[in-house]
Enzyme design. Structure first.
Site, PDB file in Angstrom:
ATOM      1  N   HIS A 279      46.855  43.976  28.451  1.00  0.00           N
ATOM      2  CA  HIS A 279      46.459  42.658  27.971  1.00  0.00           C
ATOM      3  C   HIS A 279      47.411  41.631  28.560  1.00  0.00           C
ATOM      4  O   HIS A 279      48.601  41.906  28.693  1.00  0.00           O
ATOM      5  CB  HIS A 279      46.515  42.612  26.432  1.00  0.00           C
ATOM      6  N   ASP A 337      39.358  46.533  22.485  1.00  0.00           N
ATOM      7  CA  ASP A 337      38.105  47.122  22.940  1.00  0.00           C
ATOM      8  C   ASP A 337      38.169  48.624  23.137  1.00  0.00           C
ATOM      9  O   ASP A 337      37.161  49.250  23.433  1.00  0.00           O
ATOM     10  CB  ASP A 337      37.663  46.449  24.242  1.00  0.00           C
TER      11      ASP A 337
HETATM   12  N1  ACO Z   1      45.228  50.463  33.989  1.00  0.00           N
HETATM   13  C1  ACO Z   1      46.157  50.688  34.951  1.00  0.00           C
HETATM   14  N2  ACO Z   1      47.041  49.753  35.363  1.00  0.00           N
HETATM   15  C2  ACO Z   1      46.982  48.546  34.777  1.00  0.00           C
HETATM   16  C3  ACO Z   1      46.048  48.248  33.772  1.00  0.00           C
HETATM   17  C4  ACO Z   1      45.151  49.267  33.368  1.00  0.00           C
HETATM   18  N3  ACO Z   1      44.246  49.042  32.420  1.00  0.00           N
HETATM   19  N4  ACO Z   1      46.208  46.966  33.370  1.00  0.00           N
HETATM   20  C5  ACO Z   1      47.206  46.472  34.097  1.00  0.00           C
HETATM   21  N5  ACO Z   1      47.682  47.425  34.957  1.00  0.00           N
HETATM   22  C6  ACO Z   1      48.800  47.291  35.877  1.00  0.00           C
HETATM   23  C7  ACO Z   1      48.399  46.455  37.082  1.00  0.00           C
HETATM   24  O1  ACO Z   1      47.907  47.262  38.131  1.00  0.00           O
HETATM   25  C8  ACO Z   1      49.690  45.771  37.410  1.00  0.00           C
HETATM   26  O2  ACO Z   1      50.497  46.672  38.134  1.00  0.00           O
HETATM   27  P1  ACO Z   1      51.521  46.138  39.267  1.00  0.00           P
HETATM   28  O3  ACO Z   1      52.572  45.371  38.509  1.00  0.00           O
HETATM   29  O4  ACO Z   1      52.036  47.392  39.890  1.00  0.00           O
HETATM   30  O5  ACO Z   1      50.726  45.284  40.202  1.00  0.00           O
HETATM   31  C9  ACO Z   1      50.354  45.538  36.054  1.00  0.00           C
HETATM   32  O6  ACO Z   1      49.816  46.559  35.197  1.00  0.00           O
HETATM   33  C10 ACO Z   1      50.082  44.176  35.457  1.00  0.00           C
HETATM   34  O7  ACO Z   1      48.682  43.963  35.480  1.00  0.00           O
HETATM   35  P2  ACO Z   1      48.024  42.556  35.706  1.00  0.00           P
HETATM   36  O8  ACO Z   1      46.641  42.739  36.232  1.00  0.00           O
HETATM   37  O9  ACO Z   1      48.958  41.681  36.476  1.00  0.00           O
HETATM   38  O10 ACO Z   1      47.979  42.013  34.223  1.00  0.00           O
HETATM   39  P3  ACO Z   1      47.076  40.860  33.724  1.00  0.00           P
HETATM   40  O11 ACO Z   1      47.770  40.292  32.557  1.00  0.00           O
HETATM   41  O12 ACO Z   1      46.704  39.938  34.833  1.00  0.00           O
HETATM   42  O13 ACO Z   1      45.724  41.619  33.296  1.00  0.00           O
HETATM   43  C11 ACO Z   1      44.073  42.743  32.040  1.00  0.00           C
HETATM   44  C12 ACO Z   1      45.385  41.928  32.004  1.00  0.00           C
HETATM   45  C13 ACO Z   1      43.017  42.018  32.875  1.00  0.00           C
HETATM   46  C14 ACO Z   1      43.526  42.864  30.618  1.00  0.00           C
HETATM   47  C15 ACO Z   1      44.370  44.141  32.632  1.00  0.00           C
HETATM   48  O14 ACO Z   1      45.340  44.788  31.845  1.00  0.00           O
HETATM   49  C16 ACO Z   1      43.114  44.993  32.776  1.00  0.00           C
HETATM   50  O15 ACO Z   1      42.405  44.875  33.771  1.00  0.00           O
HETATM   51  N6  ACO Z   1      42.836  45.870  31.762  1.00  0.00           N
HETATM   52  C17 ACO Z   1      41.642  46.670  31.773  1.00  0.00           C
HETATM   53  C18 ACO Z   1      40.446  45.842  31.329  1.00  0.00           C
HETATM   54  C19 ACO Z   1      40.465  45.549  29.853  1.00  0.00           C
HETATM   55  O16 ACO Z   1      40.685  46.412  29.020  1.00  0.00           O
HETATM   56  N7  ACO Z   1      40.181  44.289  29.515  1.00  0.00           N
HETATM   57  C20 ACO Z   1      40.087  43.835  28.113  1.00  0.00           C
HETATM   58  C21 ACO Z   1      41.107  42.772  27.836  1.00  0.00           C
HETATM   59  S1  ACO Z   1      41.135  42.393  26.136  1.00  0.00           S
HETATM   60  C22 ACO Z   1      39.792  41.438  25.882  1.00  0.00           C
HETATM   61  O17 ACO Z   1      39.304  40.709  26.720  1.00  0.00           O
HETATM   62  C23 ACO Z   1      39.220  41.490  24.548  1.00  0.00           C
END
Ligand code: ACO
Length: 402
Positions: A279, A337
């Protein structure tokens, strides 16, 4: 620490902050999140207390009007919502323009946008009374829109609202009743749905809420603003995640396949992410996820589905990920979720309706945020700056000279 950069802008400076990681786009009194401590409050009330004790309409009143209602206020509020649950009969023709298998979110974006044409008087966003009526219409009609998306997919006739039922029971009735078979909502499932709606009702300046505010900042009518929010919510990185989680759990299928899935999520050469994990704001447990896990137990117990294989996979996946060095170092925890899809599926709701139900819940927050934006004396039309990286000035060449 907050730096107010408005004065800097007057001197020609601006900040570059893709994804708004460090930029507040507004001030707000609605929802507070402390992502490091895993706290979420609506108007100062902890989400756990609201999800445990309040009804969804009490929470909607809290978000939109700023306070929990007393008994009289609650009765007036809920009566007004009930008086607006019907859709204009011609709106059914908007549904009929779609293919039968249209995704409910595609239909919802259109139907809610089309409501602008049915209630043009609500377009006067400077009039507090019109804004209030629009808020009631949106809150009241969105369950009908969502349920009718489902009915349309199934080729069943639309079911009309039953105003003696509470908000969630009424939605379940419109989803599952048919002309041949009435539907009596199971109180435990209806309460679980109320809790899902409360947990999803607002979450400060996420992508869809920011979209609603940005759209509304130009003075656009409220139905168009909420339609824009629905479109933004649809994405798999936002509200579409609940649907994606269930697909992922189904693909994993068995606890023996979890290890491979975790390794895939850690592999940077692969775009795959563990859906329902991570998140932007929570760098600790999402408090909504713990409530959802509990609700999941309650619903599966009620339905005698405690051996549900997907729930077993989810519990084990959570356990392994929370002990994994990669997920610990990146502070990736289950979000709201991760469990909601299992609960909805157990209730008989198909996967393609999950995000539509999220939109239904979030409408309360969108309306509250939109109203706050309109009445904020500091509000301006949203107009982000950009860093231009394209070509410098150059001259036009005739086509045969290029
Ligand atoms: N699985 C594996 N790796 C992940 C995940 C994941 N679910 N989420 C983040 N990471 C990693 C990224 O690859 C990144 O790694 P890096 O530092 O080596 O590049 C690091 O963690 C940070 O991730 P970001 O994408 O920069 O974090 P951001 O805050 O931009 O994204 C997000 C948050 C979009 C929710 C992300 O965690 C994600 O895509 N999660 C999966 C989708 C999801 O569950 N979305 C629901 C969100 S809650 C809602 O809307 C109700």
């Amino acid at each position: 620490d907050v730096i107010d950069i408005r004065a800097l802008g007057k001197h020609g400076y601006f900040t570059y902050d893709p994804g708004f990681l460090s930029t507040a786009s507004c001030s707000s009194s609605i929802t507070f999140i402390d992502g490091d401590k895993g706290l979420l409050y609506y108007r100062g009330y902890p989400i756990e207390q609201l999800a445990e004790h309040a009804s969804f309409l009490e929470v909607a009143h809290l978000l939109i009007k700023g306070e929990l209602p007393n008994a009289q206020e609650y009765s007036d509020f809920s009566d007004t919502v009930h008086s607006h649950t019907m859709l204009h009969d011609q709106i059914s023709t908007v549904f009929r323009g779609f293919r039968r298998d249209a995704h409910p979110m595609a239909v919802m974006v259109s139907v809610v946008g089309a409501m602008s044409a049915f209630y043009p008087e609500n377009a006067d966003v400077t009039d507090a009374r019109q804004r209030e009526i629009a808020a009631f219409r949106l809150l009241a009609k969105i369950p009908t829109v969502a349920a009718w998306c489902y009915k349309y997919n199934r080729g069943e006739p639309f079911t009309y609202p039953q105003n003696r039922l509470n908000y969630s029971e009424n939605f379940m009735h419109m989803m599952f009743a048919t002309p041949c078979e009435p539907y009596t909502p199971n109180p435990i499932l209806a309460r679980a749905l109320e809790r899902i709606l409360i947990l999803h009702a607002d979450h400060e300046q996420n992508a869809s809420t920011s979209t609603v505010r940005l759209t509304g900042s130009s003075g656009a009518n409220p139905f168009a603003c909420i339609a824009a929010g629905i479109a933004s919510l649809w994405g798999p990185a936002h509200g579409g995640a609940n649907e994606a989680v269930l697909k992922m759990l189904e693909e994993i299928g068995d606890v023996s396949n979890i290890g491979k899935c975790i390794e895939r999520a850690k592999d940077k050469s692969n775009p795959f992410r563990l859906m329902g994990f991570g998140h932007r704001v929570y760098k600790n447990m999402d408090p909504r996820a713990s409530m959802m896990r509990r609700t999941c137990h309650e619903v599966l117990n009620e339905l005698g589905l405690t051996d549900d294989p997907l729930f077993k996979v989810a519990l084990e996946l959570e356990r392994i990920a929370l002990e994994d060095e990669y997920f610990i170092s990146k502070k990736l925890y289950p979000n709201v979720d991760f469990y909601s899809g299992i609960v909805l599926r157990a209730m008989g709701i198909p996967t393609n309706m999950f995000t539509a139900i999220f939109a239904l819940a979030r409408t309360a927050g969108w309306v509250a945020q939109w109203n706050e934006m309109i009445t904020d004396p500091d509000a301006k039309i949203g107009r982000p700056r950009q860093l231009y990286k394209g070509q410098q000035r150059r001259g036009y060449l005739a086509i045969d000279e290029r």
